[in-house]
Design an enzyme around this catalytic site. Structure first.
Site, PDB file in Angstrom:
ATOM      1  N   VAL A   9      -4.559   1.915   1.643  1.00  0.00           N
ATOM      2  CA  VAL A   9      -4.320   1.323   0.324  1.00  0.00           C
ATOM      3  C   VAL A   9      -3.848  -0.108   0.565  1.00  0.00           C
ATOM      4  CG1 VAL A   9      -3.825   3.458  -0.942  1.00  0.00           C
ATOM      5  CG2 VAL A   9      -1.971   2.292   0.284  1.00  0.00           C
ATOM      6  N   SER A  10      -3.949  -0.935  -0.464  1.00  0.00           N
ATOM      7  CA  SER A  10      -3.702  -2.363  -0.277  1.00  0.00           C
ATOM      8  C   SER A  10      -2.243  -2.767  -0.342  1.00  0.00           C
ATOM      9  CB  SER A  10      -4.493  -3.167  -1.318  1.00  0.00           C
ATOM     10  OG  SER A  10      -5.882  -2.948  -1.138  1.00  0.00           O
TER      11      SER A  10
END
Length: 227
Positions: A9-10
């Site tokens: 995930v970012s």
């Protein structure tokens, strides 16, 4: 053969649970799941690099979706080629069954078909990202034409802060007293003092009046600062 899972995930406030649950359902052992909470702008991610260092010929890498691997067309293709051609491991993308490089006796779906599908999907995905950026830029330009302002609102300083600032400037109170009166931390206080001076056009020179030293500024109609 070892089956690995890679989740990404970012940002740190995003959740990896959905990706990890999908790996468990596929049969990936918990100890073989690697994850990062970092941007996909490049592959210099701590746990991804650990995974790649362990990946060997004949192993299988499972990812939930192709954008978990990388963020742009060239990067995805380069990394896909490194894993499947140089390391000679296989890749399965759970959200896209055609992206499965494992050879099957009863089907043409394998490395060749997967490579073609990957190139098409990656190209479409990158074009969509580029189009989104163009639409965003057009939207911002149109909003500015209509007078919409972007960025942090300008801080407005009021009477209470002005009085405290005046007392601090003429050394009627020291920094500790000023911090107690404003409830600010030292770094924030100095920042707001600097902004206050700039807004009011003040300098380090003060005007001496009968009651003593005062700032050459009228603060009567101002209240404590608010963002």
């Amino acid at each position: 053969m070892i089956t690995y899972g890679y989740a990404r995930v970012s940002s740190r406030d995003q959740n990896l649970a959905r990706q990890i649950a999908a790996f468990s359902e596929f049969g990936v052992k918990k100890r073989n799941i690697f994850s990062d909470k970092e941007s996909g702008k490049n592959f210099e991610r701590k746990n991804y690099l650990k995974l790649i260092s362990r990946l060997k010929k004949g192993d299988l890498l499972v990812i939930k979706s192709i954008d978990r691997l990388g963020r742009n067309y060239n990067m995805i293709l380069q990394e896909w080629t490194r894993i499947t051609k140089k390391i000679c491991a296989d890749i399965v993308v759970l959200d896209m069954p055609l992206l499965d490089t494992r050879e099957r006796a009863d089907s043409l779906v394998g490395k060749f078909i997967a490579d073609i599908v990957l190139q098409v999907l990656s190209f479409v995905a990158e074009n969509e990202r580029a189009n989104i950026k163009v639409r965003q830029a057009e939207g911002i330009a149109e909003a500015r034409k209509k007078g919409v302002k972007f960025g942090r609102p300008k801080t407005v300083y009021g009477n209470d802060f002005g009085k405290i600032a005046e007392r601090y400037f003429i050394k009627e109170i020291d920094i500790d007293q000023a911090l107690k009166l404003t409830g600010l931390k030292k770094s924030n206080f100095y920042y707001h003092i600097k902004q206050y001076r700039r807004q009011k056009g003040l300098t380090n020179y003060y005007t001496k009046r009968t009651a003593g030293l005062r700032l050459a500024v009228n603060c009567k109609n101002l209240r404590f600062y608010k963002s």
